[in-house]
Design an enzyme around this catalytic site. Structure first.
Site, PDB file in Angstrom:
ATOM      1  N   ASP A 101      -2.276 -13.918  14.203  1.00 24.53           N
ATOM      2  CA  ASP A 101      -0.974 -14.511  14.477  1.00 24.53           C
ATOM      3  C   ASP A 101      -0.795 -14.612  15.991  1.00 24.53           C
ATOM      4  OD1 ASP A 101      -0.285 -12.014  15.437  1.00 24.53           O
ATOM      5  OD2 ASP A 101       0.849 -11.462  13.665  1.00 24.53           O
ATOM      6  N   CYS A 323     -11.114  -3.297 -10.685  1.00 20.20           N
ATOM      7  CA  CYS A 323     -11.312  -2.844  -9.311  1.00 20.20           C
ATOM      8  C   CYS A 323     -12.116  -1.540  -9.282  1.00 20.20           C
ATOM      9  CB  CYS A 323      -9.975  -2.662  -8.595  1.00 20.20           C
ATOM     10  SG  CYS A 323      -9.095  -1.120  -8.972  1.00 20.20           S
ATOM     11  N   CYS A 326     -10.026   1.520 -10.608  1.00 21.77           N
ATOM     12  CA  CYS A 326      -9.796   1.597 -12.050  1.00 21.77           C
ATOM     13  C   CYS A 326     -11.082   1.840 -12.832  1.00 21.77           C
ATOM     14  CB  CYS A 326      -9.109   0.323 -12.537  1.00 21.77           C
ATOM     15  SG  CYS A 326      -7.377   0.184 -12.017  1.00 21.77           S
ATOM     16  N   HIS A 352      -6.571  -0.549  -4.805  1.00 23.46           N
ATOM     17  CA  HIS A 352      -6.199  -1.157  -6.086  1.00 23.46           C
ATOM     18  C   HIS A 352      -5.225  -2.313  -5.875  1.00 23.46           C
ATOM     19  CE1 HIS A 352      -4.704  -1.682 -10.181  1.00 23.46           C
ATOM     20  NE2 HIS A 352      -3.495  -1.667  -9.635  1.00 23.46           N
TER      21      HIS A 352
END
Length: 390
Positions: A101, A323, A326, A352
């Site tokens: 940015d 993921c 998990c 996650h």
């Protein structure tokens, strides 16, 4: 509907693959790799994700673009040092696209510490109090030193609910700053030894919630033939309905054959609504911030992992999630880590949540490819509205 709107230069290509209503499915080829859009950019403010994720971690959760903060990298460690070390890609070991940015939002958020003039802004560093001056030329120089794939033009970000007279003057100044940003970028890219001579420049549409100001600004900056266009100054005080109304008004006036970026937005719901209104690029700190507080996104609503009911729950955060977290760890263990103030807990939660966002974007792209984005959006919005009960 299949499209063939293509913007192409020797080092840059934007290919609009399909549309569904205002929604766009595109492919952006840059010097640092291909970006499939719509895309969510993972926010690495100071060159790292808050929560302890490395560049390798980002690759493992299918991140396409990393977003870094010009202002923060300028005040610490310093863009000139990063240039000496080979630029931001080499510094962070992230070889894929990076967007920086302009520093404008951070500078203008220092309300009590800055003074705006036509030349730029003089302000006090939030780190050590020293006086810093930043205008379009300075912002472009910093971003050139960093060597990001995409640089953002320096702009003023007025509050969404600012008075009309203030917004009119602010937007006019931002347009003048955009011309200066463009001229300085051309100069810097042509210099021998430029970190990234293929750096792209995106301009920023401003105008608070005034549709007519936004539209006129969009028309003027569209004529400048920039590499991409952002919609800035939203998610800063207005309602979601006001934000969506602005997007519906302004995106038709931005070039369809260029990327459109909604800055600082947002929730999964905001992203779905933004895609439906023609947005390609998104970024937001929500997934990492919420993860650090134990609020986890699932396909069945938000799961608040610190709750006592998960103390003995050996299931993954989301049984439908693929993921790395998990696939290996239980709710009970992650809750334990957070309650014990173990840093690993923050890291797993952030990982996650970022995977969830990246996978959400893949689902959106798949739905657009198949021509049923509206049906997917309706179902997904219902699922996300639930408060995960199991």
């Amino acid at each position: 509907m299949t499209q063939n709107n293509i913007t192409q230069t020797p080092d840059y290509r934007y290919e609009l693959l399909r549309t569904e209503g205002m929604a766009k499915r595109a492919r952006v080829t840059t010097v640092h790799g291909v970006i499939e859009t719509p895309v969510f950019m993972n926010v690495a403010t100071a060159g790292a994700i808050k929560g302890g994720l490395s560049a390798k971690d980002l690759e493992n959760i299918d991140t396409q673009v990393m977003l870094c903060n010009t202002y923060h990298l300028h005040v610490r460690t310093g863009d000139e040092i990063i240039r000496e070390l080979g630029g931001l890609h080499r510094f962070t070991t992230w070889s894929h696209p990076i967007l920086t940015d302009s520093g404008g939002f951070q500078v203008f958020s220092l309300t009590d510490l800055r003074k705006i003039k036509e030349e730029g802004v003089r302000f006090h560093s939030h780190v050590d109090g020293r006086i810093i001056f930043m205008g379009p030329e300075e912002s472009m120089q910093i971003q050139a030193n960093l060597g990001s794939t995409i640089a953002m033009a320096f702009d003023e970000c007025p509050p969404a609910l600012a008075e009309r007279d203030y917004v009119v003057n602010s937007v006019a100044r931002t347009e003048r700053w955009l011309l200066r940003s463009q001229a300085k970028m051309r100069e810097l890219k042509a210099l021998e030894g430029a970190v990234n001579p293929h750096q792209l420049l995106f301009g920023i549409n401003q105008g608070a919630i005034f549709h007519d100001i936004r539209i006129e600004n969009a028309k003027r900056i569209a004529d400048m033939d920039l590499d991409g266009y952002a919609v800035g100054g939203l998610a800063v005080g207005e309602t979601h309905e006001q934000m969506y109304s602005v997007l519906e008004a302004v995106t038709p006036y931005l070039p369809v054959n260029k990327p459109t970026y909604l800055m600082g937005v947002g929730t999964p719901q905001n992203i779905l609504e933004g895609v439906a209104r023609g947005i390609d690029f998104f970024d937001c700190v929500y997934p990492s911030r919420n993860g650090r507080h134990g609020n986890l996104y699932t396909n069945h609503g938000t799961l608040r992992i610190r709750n006592a009911r998960f103390e003995k729950d050996m299931r993954p955060i989301d049984p439908d999630c693929g993921c790395p977290v998990c696939r290996r760890y239980s709710r009970a263990y992650i809750r334990h880590l957070l309650k014990a103030d173990e840093t690993l807990g923050l890291r797993l939660c952030v990982m996650h949540n970022l995977y969830f966002y990246n996978h959400l974007m893949q689902e959106i792209r798949d739905a657009l490819d198949a021509g049923h984005f509206e049906d997917y959006k309706r179902r997904k919005l219902f699922d996300l509205s639930q408060d995960c009960a199991d």
